[in-house]
Each structure stands twice: as structure tokens, then as C-alpha cells.
Design a protein around this motif. Structure first.
Motif, PDB file in Angstrom:
ATOM      1  N   LYS A  85      74.122   2.920  74.331  1.00 48.27           N
ATOM      2  CA  LYS A  85      74.525   2.609  72.957  1.00 48.27           C
ATOM      3  C   LYS A  85      75.172   1.225  72.894  1.00 48.27           C
ATOM      4  CE  LYS A  85      77.206   4.339  69.081  1.00 48.27           C
ATOM      5  NZ  LYS A  85      78.095   5.379  68.567  1.00 48.27           N
ATOM      6  N   ALA A  86      76.017   0.930  73.880  1.00 52.43           N
ATOM      7  CA  ALA A  86      76.669  -0.381  73.914  1.00 52.43           C
ATOM      8  C   ALA A  86      75.643  -1.497  74.022  1.00 52.43           C
ATOM      9  CB  ALA A  86      77.659  -0.451  75.081  1.00 52.43           C
ATOM     10  N   GLY A 139      72.706  -1.430  72.875  1.00 53.54           N
ATOM     11  CA  GLY A 139      71.833  -1.404  71.711  1.00 53.54           C
ATOM     12  C   GLY A 139      72.194  -2.431  70.651  1.00 53.54           C
ATOM     13  N   ASP A 140      73.295  -3.108  70.808  1.00 54.25           N
ATOM     14  CA  ASP A 140      73.704  -4.147  69.867  1.00 54.25           C
ATOM     15  C   ASP A 140      73.272  -5.503  70.423  1.00 54.25           C
ATOM     16  OD1 ASP A 140      75.822  -4.871  67.551  1.00 54.25           O
ATOM     17  OD2 ASP A 140      75.983  -6.309  69.211  1.00 54.25           O
ATOM     18  N   PRO A 141      72.625  -6.339  69.616  1.00 52.34           N
ATOM     19  CA  PRO A 141      72.128  -7.633  70.117  1.00 52.34           C
ATOM     20  C   PRO A 141      73.214  -8.533  70.702  1.00 52.34           C
ATOM     21  CG  PRO A 141      71.227  -7.187  67.942  1.00 52.34           C
ATOM     22  CD  PRO A 141      72.238  -6.124  68.215  1.00 52.34           C
ATOM     23  N   VAL A 142      74.387  -8.563  70.097  1.00 50.48           N
ATOM     24  CA  VAL A 142      75.465  -9.411  70.613  1.00 50.48           C
ATOM     25  C   VAL A 142      75.911  -8.895  71.979  1.00 50.48           C
ATOM     26  CG1 VAL A 142      77.858 -10.162  70.257  1.00 50.48           C
ATOM     27  CG2 VAL A 142      76.246 -10.167  68.344  1.00 50.48           C
ATOM     28  N   ARG A 143      76.087  -7.578  72.098  1.00 44.34           N
ATOM     29  CA  ARG A 143      76.525  -7.019  73.375  1.00 44.34           C
ATOM     30  C   ARG A 143      75.453  -7.180  74.452  1.00 44.34           C
ATOM     31  NH1 ARG A 143      79.350  -3.341  69.808  1.00 44.34           N
ATOM     32  NH2 ARG A 143      77.646  -1.829  69.843  1.00 44.34           N
ATOM     33  N   ARG A 146      73.333  -9.655  74.667  1.00 43.02           N
ATOM     34  CA  ARG A 146      73.432 -11.066  75.084  1.00 43.02           C
ATOM     35  C   ARG A 146      74.657 -11.303  75.955  1.00 43.02           C
ATOM     36  NH1 ARG A 146      73.536 -14.969  70.404  1.00 43.02           N
ATOM     37  NH2 ARG A 146      73.605 -16.458  72.105  1.00 43.02           N
ATOM     38  N   THR A 186      86.027 -10.784  67.143  1.00 40.20           N
ATOM     39  CA  THR A 186      84.764 -10.043  67.128  1.00 40.20           C
ATOM     40  C   THR A 186      84.152 -10.011  68.527  1.00 40.20           C
ATOM     41  OG1 THR A 186      84.370 -10.588  64.817  1.00 40.20           O
ATOM     42  CG2 THR A 186      82.454  -9.915  66.113  1.00 40.20           C
ATOM     43  N   HIS A 207      86.060  -7.571  70.590  1.00 43.78           N
ATOM     44  CA  HIS A 207      85.653  -6.203  70.267  1.00 43.78           C
ATOM     45  C   HIS A 207      84.396  -5.821  71.050  1.00 43.78           C
ATOM     46  CE1 HIS A 207      84.149  -2.718  68.109  1.00 43.78           C
ATOM     47  NE2 HIS A 207      83.031  -3.390  67.913  1.00 43.78           N
ATOM     48  N   HIS A 208      83.404  -6.702  71.060  1.00 42.31           N
ATOM     49  CA  HIS A 208      82.155  -6.408  71.769  1.00 42.31           C
ATOM     50  C   HIS A 208      82.388  -6.307  73.280  1.00 42.31           C
ATOM     51  CE1 HIS A 208      79.461  -6.449  68.383  1.00 42.31           C
ATOM     52  NE2 HIS A 208      79.884  -7.643  67.995  1.00 42.31           N
ATOM     53  N   THR A 254      83.954  -3.013  74.046  1.00 40.26           N
ATOM     54  CA  THR A 254      82.942  -1.951  73.993  1.00 40.26           C
ATOM     55  C   THR A 254      82.164  -1.900  75.308  1.00 40.26           C
ATOM     56  OG1 THR A 254      82.767  -2.149  71.596  1.00 40.26           O
ATOM     57  CG2 THR A 254      80.920  -1.099  72.741  1.00 40.26           C
TER      58      THR A 254
END
Length: 124
Positions: A41-42, A44-48, A50, A78, A81-82, A85
Motif C-alpha cells: 500500500k505504501a 502504491g503512491d507515486p511519491v512514495r 519515487r 508532505t 509524511h511520505h 509512511t
């Protein structure tokens, strides 16, 4: 359910051996899925994703938050935060040195995730 961390069943995410048989050949046990799902899940976010790539490929095996933040058009909080996570998902370790925090990928965890997603040529 609270957004705070919930204690999950323990798999040895530090083990050098793969914890997981490929899902293309075996069903994933519920306990294994519950432990590994936060990592997927972590990512699954584009920023994370990268950030994870930048940390894992960093020279010397670690990256300073001071080098990661400028690569994004996001605020420092921000990015923090990533990174938190990723840390809570068990994908990276962090170490504070003075005012900066340095992040290192956890290769054993990445190997376990990769092992789960391995597909034999015979299944193509």
C-alpha cells in the motif's frame, strides 16, 4: 479503526530467506497478507514509490532528507509524511544525525516483496 499503527502478526521481515512463496504458485496465507499489505500500500503512491527508488538507489546505501526534498514540488512536511509512511510500513530505516534524517532501504523486506511477485516463465 484508528489511523494509528496497529500491531500486526509478526513475520520475520529481517530474515535473509524469503518469507513468501510466489503468489502465482501458492495462495498467500491471511497472516502473511496482513503483514505485507501495508508495504504494498505504501508503494502504491507515486511519491512514495519515487522516494523508495531514490533511497534504494542512493550512493552509499542511504539518502538524506535534504537530498530527497528538492526532487519534488511538495512541502517539507508532505515529504516527511511520505517518508514516515515508508518507515511505518517497514520499507526503510531512519537515523537522525544532527538536524537531518538519513534513510536506508531494508533489502530483506524488498526481497520478500519481490519473491511474492515472482512469476515463473511457465505461467506466461
Amino acid at each position: 479503526m484508528s489511523k494509528q499503527s496497529v500491531a500486526l502478526p509478526v513475520l520475520d521481515l529481517d530474515a535473509e530467506a524469503s518469507c513468501c512463496l510466489p503468489l502465482a504458485r501458492h495462495r498467500v496465507p491471511a497472516e502473511t497478507a496482513a503483514v505485507l499489505a501495508p508495504a504494498f500500500k505504501a508503494l502504491g503512491d507515486p511519491v512514495r514509490l519515487r522516494l523508495m527508488s531514490m533511497i534504494a538507489s542512493a550512493e552509499g546505501g542511504e539518502a538524506c532528507v535534504c537530498d530527497l526534498t528538492p526532487a519534488f514540488d511538495l512541502t517539507g512536511p508532505t515529504i516527511s509524511h511520505h517518508l514516515r509512511t515508508l518507515r511505518e510500513a517497514g520499507l526503510v530505516d531512519a537515523e537522525r544525525r544532527g538536524t537531518w534524517v538519513y534513510y536506508r532501504a531494508r533489502p530483506a523486506v524488498l526481497r520478500q516483496l519481490a519473491a511474492l511477485l515472482t512469476v515463473d516463465d511457465a505461467t506466461d
